[in-house]
Design a protein around this motif. Sequence first.
Motif, PDB file in Angstrom:
ATOM      1  N   LEU A  89       0.826  -1.206   0.000  1.00 40.23           N
ATOM      2  CA  LEU A  89       0.000   0.000   0.000  1.00 40.23           C
ATOM      3  C   LEU A  89       0.859   1.254   0.000  1.00 40.23           C
ATOM      4  N   MET A  90       1.912   1.270   0.812  1.00 35.71           N
ATOM      5  CA  MET A  90       2.777   2.443   0.848  1.00 35.71           C
ATOM      6  C   MET A  90       3.562   2.583  -0.451  1.00 35.71           C
ATOM      7  N   PHE A  91       4.044   1.479  -0.990  1.00 35.08           N
ATOM      8  CA  PHE A  91       4.752   1.558  -2.268  1.00 35.08           C
ATOM      9  C   PHE A  91       3.805   1.985  -3.376  1.00 35.08           C
ATOM     10  N   GLY A  92       2.578   1.492  -3.326  1.00 40.02           N
ATOM     11  CA  GLY A  92       1.601   1.925  -4.322  1.00 40.02           C
ATOM     12  C   GLY A  92       1.342   3.419  -4.235  1.00 40.02           C
ATOM     13  N   ALA A  93       1.244   3.930  -3.015  1.00 37.65           N
ATOM     14  CA  ALA A  93       1.027   5.360  -2.822  1.00 37.65           C
ATOM     15  C   ALA A  93       2.213   6.171  -3.326  1.00 37.65           C
ATOM     16  N   ILE A  94       3.425   5.679  -3.070  1.00 35.76           N
ATOM     17  CA  ILE A  94       4.624   6.385  -3.525  1.00 35.76           C
ATOM     18  C   ILE A  94       4.714   6.397  -5.042  1.00 35.76           C
ATOM     19  N   LEU A  95       4.366   5.284  -5.667  1.00 36.46           N
ATOM     20  CA  LEU A  95       4.507   5.167  -7.120  1.00 36.46           C
ATOM     21  C   LEU A  95       3.358   5.807  -7.889  1.00 36.46           C
ATOM     22  N   GLU A  96       2.280   6.146  -7.214  1.00 35.12           N
ATOM     23  CA  GLU A  96       1.073   6.620  -7.908  1.00 35.12           C
ATOM     24  C   GLU A  96       1.350   7.828  -8.794  1.00 35.12           C
ATOM     25  N   ASP A  97       2.079   8.801  -8.281  1.00 34.98           N
ATOM     26  CA  ASP A  97       2.357  10.009  -9.054  1.00 34.98           C
ATOM     27  C   ASP A  97       3.774  10.046  -9.614  1.00 34.98           C
ATOM     28  N   ALA A  98       4.495   8.935  -9.490  1.00 38.02           N
ATOM     29  CA  ALA A  98       5.864   8.891 -10.012  1.00 38.02           C
ATOM     30  C   ALA A  98       5.836   8.765 -11.531  1.00 38.02           C
ATOM     31  N   ASP A  99       6.800   9.408 -12.193  1.00 36.11           N
ATOM     32  CA  ASP A  99       6.926   9.205 -13.631  1.00 36.11           C
ATOM     33  C   ASP A  99       7.693   7.906 -13.882  1.00 36.11           C
ATOM     34  N   ASP A 100       7.853   7.558 -15.134  1.00 39.80           N
ATOM     35  CA  ASP A 100       8.469   6.268 -15.456  1.00 39.80           C
ATOM     36  C   ASP A 100       9.888   6.155 -14.909  1.00 39.80           C
ATOM     37  N   ALA A 101      10.669   7.223 -15.026  1.00 42.39           N
ATOM     38  CA  ALA A 101      12.051   7.179 -14.548  1.00 42.39           C
ATOM     39  C   ALA A 101      12.100   7.036 -13.035  1.00 42.39           C
ATOM     40  N   GLU A 102      11.241   7.770 -12.339  1.00 43.94           N
ATOM     41  CA  GLU A 102      11.197   7.674 -10.873  1.00 43.94           C
ATOM     42  C   GLU A 102      10.759   6.286 -10.436  1.00 43.94           C
ATOM     43  N   ARG A 103       9.757   5.745 -11.109  1.00 48.52           N
ATOM     44  CA  ARG A 103       9.252   4.415 -10.761  1.00 48.52           C
ATOM     45  C   ARG A 103      10.322   3.353 -10.985  1.00 48.52           C
ATOM     46  N   ASP A 104      10.997   3.404 -12.117  1.00 48.93           N
ATOM     47  CA  ASP A 104      12.033   2.413 -12.406  1.00 48.93           C
ATOM     48  C   ASP A 104      13.183   2.518 -11.408  1.00 48.93           C
ATOM     49  N   HIS A 105      13.536   3.728 -11.038  1.00 49.45           N
ATOM     50  CA  HIS A 105      14.634   3.916 -10.078  1.00 49.45           C
ATOM     51  C   HIS A 105      14.266   3.346  -8.714  1.00 49.45           C
ATOM     52  N   LEU A 106      13.080   3.662  -8.219  1.00 46.29           N
ATOM     53  CA  LEU A 106      12.684   3.208  -6.891  1.00 46.29           C
ATOM     54  C   LEU A 106      12.540   1.692  -6.840  1.00 46.29           C
ATOM     55  N   LEU A 107      11.889   1.126  -7.840  1.00 48.83           N
ATOM     56  CA  LEU A 107      11.720  -0.326  -7.856  1.00 48.83           C
ATOM     57  C   LEU A 107      13.036  -1.037  -8.111  1.00 48.83           C
ATOM     58  N   GLY A 108      13.932  -0.391  -8.856  1.00 49.99           N
ATOM     59  CA  GLY A 108      15.215  -1.013  -9.164  1.00 49.99           C
ATOM     60  C   GLY A 108      16.100  -1.252  -7.966  1.00 49.99           C
ATOM     61  N   GLN A 109      15.791  -0.610  -6.845  1.00 49.06           N
ATOM     62  CA  GLN A 109      16.595  -0.799  -5.645  1.00 49.06           C
ATOM     63  C   GLN A 109      16.153  -2.007  -4.829  1.00 49.06           C
ATOM     64  N   LEU A 110      15.064  -2.619  -5.234  1.00 47.57           N
ATOM     65  CA  LEU A 110      14.498  -3.730  -4.469  1.00 47.57           C
ATOM     66  C   LEU A 110      14.937  -5.071  -5.048  1.00 47.57           C
ATOM     67  N   PRO A 111      14.918  -6.120  -4.216  1.00 51.90           N
ATOM     68  CA  PRO A 111      15.189  -7.457  -4.740  1.00 51.90           C
ATOM     69  C   PRO A 111      14.219  -7.813  -5.865  1.00 51.90           C
ATOM     70  N   GLY A 136       0.937  -6.496  -5.902  1.00 46.11           N
ATOM     71  CA  GLY A 136       0.912  -5.306  -5.063  1.00 46.11           C
ATOM     72  C   GLY A 136       0.211  -4.142  -5.730  1.00 46.11           C
ATOM     73  N   ALA A 137       0.455  -3.959  -7.026  1.00 41.63           N
ATOM     74  CA  ALA A 137      -0.190  -2.862  -7.756  1.00 41.63           C
ATOM     75  C   ALA A 137      -1.701  -3.044  -7.802  1.00 41.63           C
ATOM     76  N   ARG A 138      -2.157  -4.279  -8.030  1.00 46.17           N
ATOM     77  CA  ARG A 138      -3.598  -4.537  -8.056  1.00 46.17           C
ATOM     78  C   ARG A 138      -4.209  -4.325  -6.671  1.00 46.17           C
ATOM     79  N   GLN A 139      -3.494  -4.768  -5.642  1.00 48.44           N
ATOM     80  CA  GLN A 139      -3.986  -4.582  -4.277  1.00 48.44           C
ATOM     81  C   GLN A 139      -4.133  -3.100  -3.956  1.00 48.44           C
ATOM     82  N   TYR A 140      -3.147  -2.303  -4.361  1.00 46.59           N
ATOM     83  CA  TYR A 140      -3.222  -0.874  -4.080  1.00 46.59           C
ATOM     84  C   TYR A 140      -4.378  -0.224  -4.838  1.00 46.59           C
ATOM     85  N   ARG A 141      -4.571  -0.580  -6.106  1.00 48.78           N
ATOM     86  CA  ARG A 141      -5.655   0.017  -6.885  1.00 48.78           C
ATOM     87  C   ARG A 141      -7.013  -0.280  -6.250  1.00 48.78           C
ATOM     88  N   ARG A 142      -7.217  -1.533  -5.824  1.00 50.08           N
ATOM     89  CA  ARG A 142      -8.485  -1.875  -5.167  1.00 50.08           C
ATOM     90  C   ARG A 142      -8.661  -1.075  -3.876  1.00 50.08           C
TER      91      ARG A 142
END
Length: 222
Positions: free
Chosen positions: A175-197, A208-214
């Motif tokens: 939910l928190m990652f979904g909230a963070i990514l909601e207004d992120a542009d493509d470059a911001e989204r790729d950078h943030l997710l790229g730091q994760l396993p 997770g994305a579907r859970q956040y949208r619901r």
Amino acid sequence: MPPTTTTTDQRPNVHEMVVVHRVFRRELSALPRLVRRVVAGDAARAALVAEHLELILDGLHMHHTGEDAVLWPLLHLRAAPAAALVDTMERQHEQVDARTEQVRTLATAWARTPTALAGEQLAQLVEDLAAALFEHLDLEEREILPLVARHVTVEEWQSLGEHGRDEMTFKQLPLMFGAILEDADDAERDHLLGQLPVVVRLVLRTLGARQYRRYITRVRAA
């Protein structure tokens, strides 16, 4: 002795914090309207809005405790001429924390007994919290982030994100990652997710994305 600055090619990506701050600006601006739209006596709707408010406040708490533990001590040590500014940031945290506790207390009571009066009081408290917080975020982005880029290593900066992820519950994480990514542009989204396993990244992009949208659709429903 730890380095006093980072090298040019090893500076932390401080824009990450700007992306995170968008969540608090967006949601704390919207929440007073959501609270006021709850019909008196609608305990189910009040509980959902209060749960969302709690999620945002928990995210803010994790964000600030990470700064308290990592950023302020480092900047006091390495950016001594800016000590007064860092002191101001710490005092603002205390003020935001005090308002946050007031909001939490009233939100719990309102969710249990959602009267119109309690809802209006809660909405006004959230607005007061937002005003104090946004002043703090503005100052942090304008004055603190340039200091962080000069005086904090990449590893130390990354420990802030690790702190937040370690503190989040299994339910809160998507939910928190979904909230963070909601207004992120493509470059911001790729950078943030790229730091994760890889596995975590895959889960957040799909389930997770579907859970956040619901979840957020229910929260923002009229």
